[in-house]
Design a protein around this motif. Structure first.
Motif, short mmCIF file in Angstrom:
data_model
loop_
_atom_site.label_atom_id
_atom_site.label_comp_id
_atom_site.label_asym_id
_atom_site.label_seq_id
_atom_site.Cartn_x
_atom_site.Cartn_y
_atom_site.Cartn_z
N VAL A 157 0.85 -1.19 0.00
CA VAL A 157 0.00 0.00 0.00
C VAL A 157 0.89 1.24 0.00
CG1 VAL A 157 -1.89 -1.16 1.19
CG2 VAL A 157 -0.16 0.03 2.53
N ASP A 158 0.34 2.35 -0.49
CA ASP A 158 1.12 3.58 -0.60
C ASP A 158 1.42 4.19 0.77
OD1 ASP A 158 1.16 3.43 -3.37
OD2 ASP A 158 -0.69 4.58 -3.60
N ASN A 159 0.47 4.10 1.70
CA ASN A 159 0.64 4.74 3.00
C ASN A 159 0.21 3.76 4.09
OD1 ASN A 159 0.40 6.34 5.37
ND2 ASN A 159 0.05 8.18 4.15
N VAL A 160 1.20 3.05 4.65
CA VAL A 160 0.89 2.03 5.65
C VAL A 160 0.23 2.65 6.87
CG1 VAL A 160 1.89 0.30 7.19
CG2 VAL A 160 2.75 0.53 4.87
N LYS A 161 0.74 3.78 7.32
CA LYS A 161 0.18 4.41 8.52
C LYS A 161 -1.29 4.73 8.34
CE LYS A 161 0.77 8.29 11.72
NZ LYS A 161 1.56 9.51 12.06
N GLN A 162 -1.63 5.24 7.17
CA GLN A 162 -3.03 5.61 6.92
C GLN A 162 -3.94 4.38 6.96
OE1 GLN A 162 -4.10 7.02 2.86
NE2 GLN A 162 -4.90 8.83 3.89
N VAL A 163 -3.47 3.26 6.45
CA VAL A 163 -4.28 2.04 6.40
C VAL A 163 -4.39 1.39 7.78
CG1 VAL A 163 -4.48 -0.25 5.37
CG2 VAL A 163 -3.66 1.66 3.99
N VAL A 164 -3.35 1.51 8.58
CA VAL A 164 -3.29 0.82 9.88
C VAL A 164 -3.90 1.65 11.01
CG1 VAL A 164 -1.70 -0.09 11.63
CG2 VAL A 164 -1.30 -0.57 9.21
N SER A 165 -3.75 2.96 10.96
CA SER A 165 -4.06 3.81 12.12
C SER A 165 -5.50 3.73 12.60
CB SER A 165 -3.72 5.28 11.81
OG SER A 165 -2.32 5.43 11.68
N ASP A 166 -6.44 3.38 11.72
CA ASP A 166 -7.83 3.34 12.15
C ASP A 166 -8.27 1.92 12.53
OD1 ASP A 166 -7.92 2.18 9.64
OD2 ASP A 166 -9.81 3.14 9.06
N ALA A 167 -7.31 1.00 12.69
CA ALA A 167 -7.66 -0.36 13.09
C ALA A 167 -7.92 -0.43 14.58
CB ALA A 167 -6.54 -1.33 12.71
N ALA A 168 -8.79 -1.32 14.98
CA ALA A 168 -9.03 -1.52 16.41
C ALA A 168 -7.78 -2.08 17.09
CB ALA A 168 -10.21 -2.46 16.62
N LEU A 169 -7.03 -2.88 16.35
CA LEU A 169 -5.80 -3.46 16.92
C LEU A 169 -4.95 -4.06 15.82
CD1 LEU A 169 -5.96 -7.00 17.41
CD2 LEU A 169 -8.12 -6.06 18.25
N MET A 170 -3.68 -4.25 16.13
CA MET A 170 -2.79 -5.02 15.26
C MET A 170 -2.51 -6.35 15.94
SD MET A 170 0.92 -4.27 13.53
CE MET A 170 1.96 -5.17 14.68
N ILE A 171 -2.56 -7.42 15.15
CA ILE A 171 -2.28 -8.75 15.67
C ILE A 171 -0.89 -9.16 15.20
CG2 ILE A 171 -3.34 -9.97 13.72
CD1 ILE A 171 -3.79 -11.05 17.35
N ALA A 172 -0.11 -9.80 16.07
CA ALA A 172 1.24 -10.25 15.70
C ALA A 172 1.48 -11.63 16.30
CB ALA A 172 2.28 -9.24 16.19
N PRO A 173 0.87 -12.67 15.73
CA PRO A 173 0.98 -14.03 16.27
C PRO A 173 2.20 -14.77 15.73
CG PRO A 173 -0.56 -14.01 14.46
CD PRO A 173 -0.03 -12.60 14.58
N LEU A 174 3.38 -14.25 16.00
CA LEU A 174 4.60 -14.77 15.40
C LEU A 174 4.99 -16.13 15.97
CD1 LEU A 174 6.49 -11.38 15.42
CD2 LEU A 174 5.48 -12.51 13.44
#
Length: 418
Positions: A311-328
């Motif tokens: 995506v062109d702007n990661v921050k713009q796409v991510v910032s309005d998410a309820a949460l980020m998941i990182a199940p590494l």
């Protein structure tokens, strides 16, 4: 005027992945410390289209050539398989002709410091008066060792690096029942090589201060330092409730890297169905360039999953998410994607592998889940409880400011340059 040389296994620009971002950080912070310094970059080219994006901070750029197929095979068979001296990734990056050229360029420039980007280029070390710095990123030997139990979720155990392998060896590396042996073999070679090359450098750098201290004790090196990725949260958001989509979960990362692709496949198969049953309107966005076929397939087989690609702007796409998941499932060092999301005020749900090196308070600054069931409950809590979501959002910004701001991450770089 100080001269600083970077020898990199990929172009350190543009800012398309975590490693490039960190190299750009080193370059920019060196320019901040010594505004008049001259920065020279000797780099292998990961994609020629990026050459046009060369920043003004790099005064000179020289493109390096990888070894030809015959030399790669010779290196791999002799130095990796027979002599057990070089890891495969050193063998496929090492060219004798390129080494001679690097030596000439070092003699021509006479740099005060030379930073070598990862052990893949450590064999290009050359004598000179300048201080030599090896940036490990993290311990690849440990990362590969941790992969061994998760093969069913990994399409290619070497990720993007597999493209550098000779075609015959690459086909060999893609056979599933051979992969376990191959990763174990490479991990052992790396474990020995990481310790061996340390003595040729005056300074060693890791992204994780914790990992740097552990390695310093192993090799008894006088200068082994952690310089994590810097993040400077936007102070304007302080005290203002964050608007977000309560049904949106995200994962961010370069999607042909094994620890990212395996995390998404595992999450969608083992955890996402339980979340979807209790939150039927929830949508999971997988954000990042180069998604593998296995990752792309998830949006056909798993309801509510969207693979965006780059995506062109990661921050713009991510910032309005309820949460980020990182199940590494595996990995080493500090996971910069987690710290970056925290800097934007996006609450993070991860596990002990994801939280490694991040000395934050569980359930206050982020959520570290010990089991799959706990991860489901943490996700549902952040989806449904606005008060807790807002609290974790504020706390995560505060934590990043205290531990990952420019002033904090610059201190160890100043120690090296002094």
């Amino acid at each position: 005027m100080k001269k600083i040389m970077f020898i990199t296994n990929r172009l350190p620009f543009p800012n398309t992945d975590g490693r490039k971002n960190l190299l750009q950080q080193y370059i920019q912070q060196i320019k901040d410390i010594y505004p008049e310094c001259r920065i020279v970059n000797l780099s292998f080219v990961d994609d020629k289209k990026y050459l046009k994006d060369r920043p003004d901070t790099i005064a000179r750029l020289e493109c390096l050539e990888l070894p030809g197929m015959a030399e790669k095979l010779f290196n791999a068979l002799v130095y990796s398989v027979l002599l057990r001296k070089w890891p495969l990734q050193v063998s496929v990056y090492y060219s004798r002709r390129t080494h001679r050229r690097i030596k000439r360029l070092i003699e021509e420039e006479q740099p005060d410091f030379i930073l070598y980007d990862m052990v893949r280029v450590a064999e290009y070390v050359a004598d000179g008066n300048g201080q030599r710095v090896l940036s490990y990123d993290d311990l690849l030997s440990l990362r590969y060792e941790r992969q061994l139990q998760w093969f069913q979720y990994i399409p290619s155990v070497f990720g993007g690096f597999s493209d550098k392998l000779p075609s015959g060896l690459k086909r060999f590396a893609d056979v599933k029942f051979i992969q376990k042996w191959l990763v174990s073999f490479e991990s052992k070679l790396l474990h020995k090589y990481e310790k061996h090359v340390a003595r040729h450098f005056q300074h060693l750098i890791f992204t994780s201060p914790k990992e740097a201290e552990t390695f310093r004790q192993v090799v008894s090196h006088r200068s082994c330092l952690g310089i994590p990725m810097r993040f400077d949260p936007d102070g304007q958001s302080a005290g203002i409730p964050r608007p977000y989509d309560r049904n949106k979960l995200v994962f961010v990362g370069k999607m042909d890297i094994p620890h990212n692709s395996s995390a998404c496949v595992f999450f969608c198969e083992k955890i996402w169905p339980s979340i979807k049953r209790k939150a039927p309107d929830a949508t999971f966005y997988i954000i990042g360039k180069s998604p593998t076929a296995e990752v792309l397939r998830l949006q056909q087989t798993c309801p509510g999953v969207i693979v965006t690609g780059e995506v062109d702007n990661v921050k713009q796409v991510v910032s309005d998410a309820a949460l980020m998941i990182a199940p590494l499932l595996f990995g080493t060092g500090i996971k910069t994607k987690i710290v970056e999301a925290m800097s934007w005020g996006v609450p993070v749900v991860t596990n002990p592998i994801g939280g490694e090196g991040i000395n934050a308070i569980n359930r206050e600054d982020l959520f570290v889940s010990e089991t799959d069931e706990e991860m489901v409950q943490n996700v549902l809590l952040l989806l449904n409880n606005e008060e807790i979501n807002e609290k974790v959002s504020r706390n995560s910004i505060r934590y990043v400011t205290r531990h990952f701001s420019s002033s904090v991450t610059r201190k160890n770089l100043e120690l090296i340059l002094s």
